[in-house]
Design a protein around this motif. Structure first.
Motif: not given
Length: 971
Positions: A928-948
């Motif tokens: 089993v292996t996984c691929t990860f994507g990381i986003c830092q939550i910026q000021s004023g950034m909505e949750l949907n933007q961070s998830i995208k």
């Protein structure tokens, strides 16, 4: 016949053959091979044997295991002649066996229990030769011919060894006392005795094999080879140097193969003489008691033997030819077979650098060593050869540098570059002469030696621009069309020196797809368009001068192997790539590829790295530790001559095998019912030349639209199919051109359980409604009476319901399988974080190839993978962080109050922990292996933007290579 390249494979009891004594070989209309042995009859599909043996409790078994005589008639029926159980017939369509009556008392209406031979004549009559005479079979025994004393119209002897029909329809009978001829229309018999002057001993009249060629019958006797002229009734003998028993004969073009108790001989039909080799009688499989020879539809020769099994021979030698480096009147030397480098001169002569010196072959003669002035061969291992502008040949050896002047056969030692530097001659791996006349040489673990012969200048580069060049395992040096010098290494990747003496090092960068795919660089080649092809241990890279970048050659399954040994280009501007056990061809105009494996019987240790070249005629040469391999692409044009049959060899429903008759009757259509849990298929392309090169795959509509490779097992099992109709496609591919892709289409219909039929549900629903109305009527009064009691309980139950609601709310936000938050739970948890605290990072993760895990191991295994992965993720996050199952095989993290570097290290730890974990399911390990994507939550950034942003990073990792952590550009 050219026997130099015959490839021989030995099939024995250890391979599944029921007995080492095999007397008979046949091939049916489907392509199965049948072997008659002293321990039953064996059907062979190229991989596995199906054995038919005698079973006293089963009348559908053969009557005796000593089943040494097989014959397949025009109706595809297998006749089995036993020695002790008479005649059996096997219907190859139904797999039903019929035992025919036999008698020990020489009855005219039953065959003998001992069967010697079969013949089907032009009138579809079957003739059976036995020690008790000849039987004519037309559904049952209709006539019996035998020897009768003082009766001229009887057989010359009752023991019948062989039968053949003449062009006029007469039946010729080989017996233990000569030859008989039977006119089937008149029953007239004529006997022919061997003349006394041709009788060598008492066994000379034993005619074991008759073989018709035009109007002559070739006879294999117990004392050699004879021929009988039907027109003149004259015998001619072709004696061997010693008397041997001839068991079988087969014509292959102008050669008659003579199968004997002492091996195989060749008889030249044009010269009417046995074939000799080096003044000795040609002989193959010497001293082996061979009993029959058979050529299958693909042109392979099969030999049955007594005591030693079966020998399979490819008389064409396959597409690859293997040549041993042999000097005239000398045995091949083991070291001289280890070839490091290959070159050709203007006359087409071949030069081979070996571990035992340099050899040259002129006009296809034996190889001769290139000598020094002292008459001794060039010392050391010859690792590289290079022609200079004067057509002198530079020779790089483990003992230094040598030169073979143009047109000469005596080489000279070259000391100048080493003397200038004050060092001893070193081990040279590669030589390149640049446009300026300077020689660049890679020295084993010493660096790069630059030498200008005319200027008498030399320089040893051991460190350049801060880069240490020693101990790098430098391999090949090449100057390209723009005068850049490229240097391959096995540790540091690829080095480029431009005209201004600038050095660039190209190394593999894990996160950069434009970097070279591996630091272990094996070979380099510049094509006519100026692109640089670089072969590494992990694939091909192409460098463009226009972009100054590499692009990786990626085409799923296009190459035989990702590990590249050499790269060469032919006169058609196509690319040839060698691997350990074969080669790949890339058509640069169409980007189509072909793959060719070296036959397993000759490949041994495989090819050598960088030991490859193409001569002016387009013929490929490859060095190895086992001599020289050649491959001629021009032979590919005419190589498609046989198309094997792809068919089912075994079918099981609920692990119960179907009979051959059931498989045939189903005609590739199968029905499953509600209690049928599993459907198993095994299949084979009936190809016997190189079964290891055949690739098998399948896809099934509605289940898997992608081809699934099952080459190792040649089988598949379908479980828990939902009701409906499915089309299963199975294909067999041969990567070279011996035959084209074969497909098998199977239609499957899965019926629903009877209780799931619509009309059953309609009746059941109507009954439930009627029962409910009746129940309601009788219960109404009782309910009214109890209403008052229930109202009293409402207040006490209200508090219980409030508590239950809270539990239900928690359950609605939890994933039932993993125990993590589900999507709504994650969003609710995130929204409850105070605005002043919301910061940190959003991480998305996806399990790699999860669909393949489900397909290969089942959905239960997939559930275990999800649970195991969830536990690892949950165990490695911090107290204030949380993780949820976002959907399917995707997970989402909220990581709070950490620096970017800490988050990346945390996720990398999770990723590597998952990668190293071992999940055992049903005694099988699932990787089993996984691929990860990381986003830092910026000021004023909505949750949907961070998830995208995190999702885009994750899918970028999926596109790159999987099992990676990718950071969003928003980071």
């Amino acid at each position: 016949m050219n026997t130099d390249q015959w490839l021989t494979e030995h099939i024995q009891v250890e391979d599944g053959l029921p007995s080492s004594t095999v007397f008979s070989l046949q091939q049916d209309n489907n392509g199965f091979l049948w072997f008659g042995t002293t321990d039953g009859v064996a059907r062979f599909d190229g991989y596995d044997f199906k054995i038919y043996r005698h079973d006293g409790d089963d009348i559908n078994s053969i009557s005796n295991n000593n089943a040494g005589n097989l014959f397949i008639d025009s109706k595809n029926k297998l006749w089995i002649g036993t020695f002790g159980g008479g005649v059996n017939t096997l219907d190859l369509g139904t797999d039903e066996i019929t035992r025919h009556p036999y008698s020990n008392d020489n009855s005219d209406l039953k065959t003998s229990p001992f069967v010697q031979t079969f013949l089907e004549d032009s009138q579809s009559n079957t003739w059976i030769g036995t020690p008790d005479g000849l039987f004519k079979f037309t559904g049952e025994v209709s006539k019996h011919y035998k020897h009768i004393e003082n009766n001229k119209n009887s057989l010359i002897h009752s023991r019948v060894w062989s039968l053949v029909e003449s062009l006029k329809g007469d039946i010729f009978i080989g017996t233990s006392n000569g030859l008989s001829k039977l006119n089937p229309k008149t029953d007239e018999i004529t006997n022919y005795y061997l003349p006394k002057h041709l009788v060598v001993d008492i066994s000379s009249n034993q005619f074991r094999k008759l073989y018709l060629i035009k109007n002559k019958i070739w006879i294999g006797s117990s004392s050699g080879l004879l021929v009988f002229d039907i027109k003149t009734s004259q015998f001619t003998s072709f004696p061997l140097s010693y008397n041997i028993k001839v068991n079988d004969l087969l014509q292959v073009k102008n050669t008659l193969l003579v199968v004997t108790t002492s091996g195989l001989f060749q008889f030249d039909l044009l010269n009417q003489s046995f074939v000799f080799n080096d003044n000795n009688l040609w002989r193959f499989l010497e001293n082996i008691d061979l009993r029959q020879v058979f050529m299958d539809r693909s042109g392979l020769l099969w030999f049955a033997s007594r005591d030693t099994g079966i020998y399979k021979i490819n008389p064409t030698g396959g597409l690859f030819r293997n040549t041993k480096i042999k000097q005239a009147n000398k045995k091949p030397n083991e070291l001289s077979q280890k070839i490091w480098t290959i070159e050709f001169d203007a006359e087409g002569d071949t030069y081979l650098g070996t571990a035992k010196g340099l050899y040259v072959q002129k006009d296809k003669h034996d190889f001769s060593p290139v000598l020094l002035k002292n008459g001794k061969p060039i010392s050391g291992r010859i690792r590289t050869l290079k022609w200079n502008k004067n057509q002198d040949l530079w020779i790089g050896s483990s003992d230094g540098l040598f030169i073979l002047p143009n047109g000469e056969r005596i080489a000279n030692e070259v000391y100048q570059p080493f003397d200038i530097l004050g060092i001893k001659p070193a081990d040279i791996y590669s030589i390149e002469e640049t446009h300026s006349g300077e020689l660049w040489m890679s020295l084993n673990n010493l660096g790069i030696l630059k030498w200008h012969p005319e200027k008498k200048e030399a320089q040893l580069l051991q460190k350049y621009k801060g880069v240490v060049l020693t101990d790098l395992n430098i391999g090949k040096i090449v100057e390209d069309s723009e005068f850049n010098v490229w240097v391959t290494t096995n540790l540091l990747g690829l080095i480029k020196f431009d005209q201004d003496h600038n050095m660039t090092v190209y190394k593999n960068e894990f996160s950069d797809s434009n970097s070279i795919s591996s630091d272990r660089v094996r070979d380099i080649y510049e094509d006519p368009l100026g692109e640089i092809w670089v072969g590494t241990a992990r694939g091909i890279n192409i460098f463009s001068h226009n972009t100054n970048n590499f692009r990786r050659y990626r085409q799923a399954g296009a190459l035989l192997d990702e590990s590249i040994y050499s790269i060469s280009g032919d006169y058609k501007n196509n690319i040839w790539v060698s691997h350990n056990f074969g080669i790949s061809h890339i058509d640069t105009s169409t980007n189509k590829t072909q793959k060719f494996k070296i036959n397993a019987s000759i490949r041994k240790d495989g090819l050598s790295i960088r030991a490859a070249n193409i001569n002016s005629k387009g013929k490929l040469f490859f060095g190895s530790n086992n001599g020289l391999y050649t491959f001629n692409p021009n032979e590919l044009k005419a190589c498609i001559h046989y198309q094997p049959t792809l068919l089912l060899t075994q079918v099981k429903i609920n692990n119960l095998p179907l009979t051959t008759g059931q498989i045939t009757k189903n005609n590739n259509k199968y029905e499953l019912f509600y209690n049928d849990r599993a459907l198993f298929f095994q299949f084979s392309a009936l190809e016997y030349n190189a079964t290891e090169q055949v690739r098998y795959s399948y896809k099934i509509s509605g289940v898997s639209d992608e081809w699934q490779d099952v080459s190792d097992s040649r089988s598949l099992e379908l479980k828990s199919l939902k009701p409906g109709q499915y089309t299963l496609e199975i294909r067999a591919n041969n990567s070279d051109c011996r035959w084209s892709e074969q497909k098998l289409i199977i239609n499957i219909e899965v019926h629903p359980a009877w209780w799931n039929l619509w009309w059953v549900w309609l009746i059941f629903g109507s009954f439930i409604i009627l029962a409910a109305l009746t129940f309601h009527y009788f219960r109404s009064n009782i309910i009214r009476k109890r209403n008052l009691e229930l109202e009293a309980l409402v207040e006490s139950r209200t508090s219980e319901l409030l508590l239950l609601n809270k539990k239900l709310e928690s359950a609605s936000q939890t994933d039932f399988l993993t125990g993590l938050y589900n999507r709504s739970g994650f969003i609710e948890k995130f929204n409850n974080i105070p605005d002043s605290v919301v910061q940190g990072h959003i991480v998305l993760a996806d399990i790699d190839h999860f669909k393949k895990i489900n397909d290969q191991f089942g959905h239960m295994a997939g559930d275990e993978v999800l649970k195991a992965t969830s536990k690892i993720m949950l165990s490695l996050i911090q107290k204030d962080d949380f993780v949820a199952r976002w959907g399917g095989e995707e997970f989402i993290f909220y990581i709070s109050n950490n620096t970017a570097e800490e988050v990346y290290l945390m996720i990398e730890k999770i990723r590597t922990t998952i990668e190293k974990s071992k999940l055992i399911y049903a005694e099988k390990e699932i990787k089993v292996t996984c691929t990860f994507g990381i986003c830092q939550i910026q000021s004023g950034m909505e949750l949907n933007q961070s998830i995208k942003a995190a999702d885009e990073s994750m899918y970028l990792g999926k596109a790159k290579q999987r099992n990676i952590t990718v950071v969003s550009k928003e980071f």
